[in-house]
Design a protein around this motif. Structure first.
Motif: not given
Length: 272
Positions: A92-105
């Motif tokens: 959940k936190l990873f998806k929330e932080a991944d603003v551009n949706g590229d699968g990386h932070l």
């Protein structure tokens, strides 16, 4: 390693974990020191609750609510902390932080998430306060194992496990239970007046220090600012604190008489 599995009248039975064998060992005096174990009521209560994975007590959230049920609270020896606060919601936190949706932070996305986490979870502050010295680099650089200047989900999840490792269960002492009781009484009072529990402040244990009598008219004191202290004045301070915490004047008179008698005549060891 080995552990005691049985205490007989004259022998202890030791179980060797490496060889899986039991060996009787004779003894003269056995002094047993054991930890707490949940009561039958608690054991029966958690049956069929997948959220309750700790065998030592009821796992609660930051508001002392028992995980897996609603409107049930726990405190004292039957309660334990949830030590997977961030790891349990890594996806959940990873998806929330991944603003551009590229699968990386990226570093920027990671920084925004961690700034928010430090406000919500005190143990994240503790981790970041010591991380640079412990890791020898920034948290982001240390988590970026393949050095591509971004974090994939696996790297992010491993970092959250390290952050959650800062969490430990609170000591099973009266000081903890007392603070939890005061907090829970206040929280339930505010909830009764219409406030949502989640909108209130979470429980934070304040370590005020430790005081102990160690025998032979000696005591030790440890406080956060000054560290460990000892001496005759520490013993006097301990007795003053102990005396003031007694519940009645009758008890205080009896304890004062016992202290005076022991000081003048010494302890009676005939019944030991």
């Amino acid at each position: 390693g080995a552990r005691v599995v049985e205490v007989g009248e004259k022998t202890l039975t030791i179980f060797d974990k490496s060889t899986k064998t039991k060996t009787p060992v004779p003894y003269g005096l056995c002094i047993w020191s054991a930890g707490n174990t949940p009561r039958t009521l608690v054991k029966n209560f958690v049956k069929g609750m997948p959220e309750q994975t700790n065998r030592h007590g009821l796992i609660t959230d930051d508001f002392l609510r028992v995980k897996g049920v609603s409107d049930v609270f726990a405190l004292g020896d039957c309660q334990t902390n949830d030590t997977s606060v961030l790891t349990g919601q890594a996806e959940k936190l990873f998806k929330e932080a991944d603003v551009n949706g590229d699968g990386h932070l990226s570093y920027e996305e990671f920084s925004v998430l961690m700034d928010k986490a430090q406000r919500m979870y005190p143990h994240v502050n503790v981790f970041f306060a010591t991380a640079k010295e412990a890791l020898g680099s920034s948290v982001f650089e240390a988590a970026d194992k393949n050095k591509d200047n971004q974090l994939d989900f696996g790297e992010f999840q491993q970092l959250l496990k390290k952050v959650d490792s800062e969490l430990t269960s609170l000591p099973a002492t009266a000081a903890v239970a007392n603070q939890q009781g005061v907090y829970l009484g206040s929280l339930l009072g505010k909830a009764e007046s219409g406030s949502a529990v989640s909108s209130l402040s979470p429980f934070h244990y304040r370590y005020m220090g430790s005081f102990a009598y160690v025998g032979d008219n000696k005591a030790v004191l440890q406080v956060p600012v000054f560290g460990a202290m000892k001496g005759w004045w520490t013993m006097l301070l301990w007795r003053a604190f102990y005396f003031s915490s007694l519940s009645s004047w009758r008890t205080r008179l009896l304890v004062g008489y016992d202290w005076t008698k022991a000081y003048v005549l010494g302890r009676d060891t005939s019944r030991l």
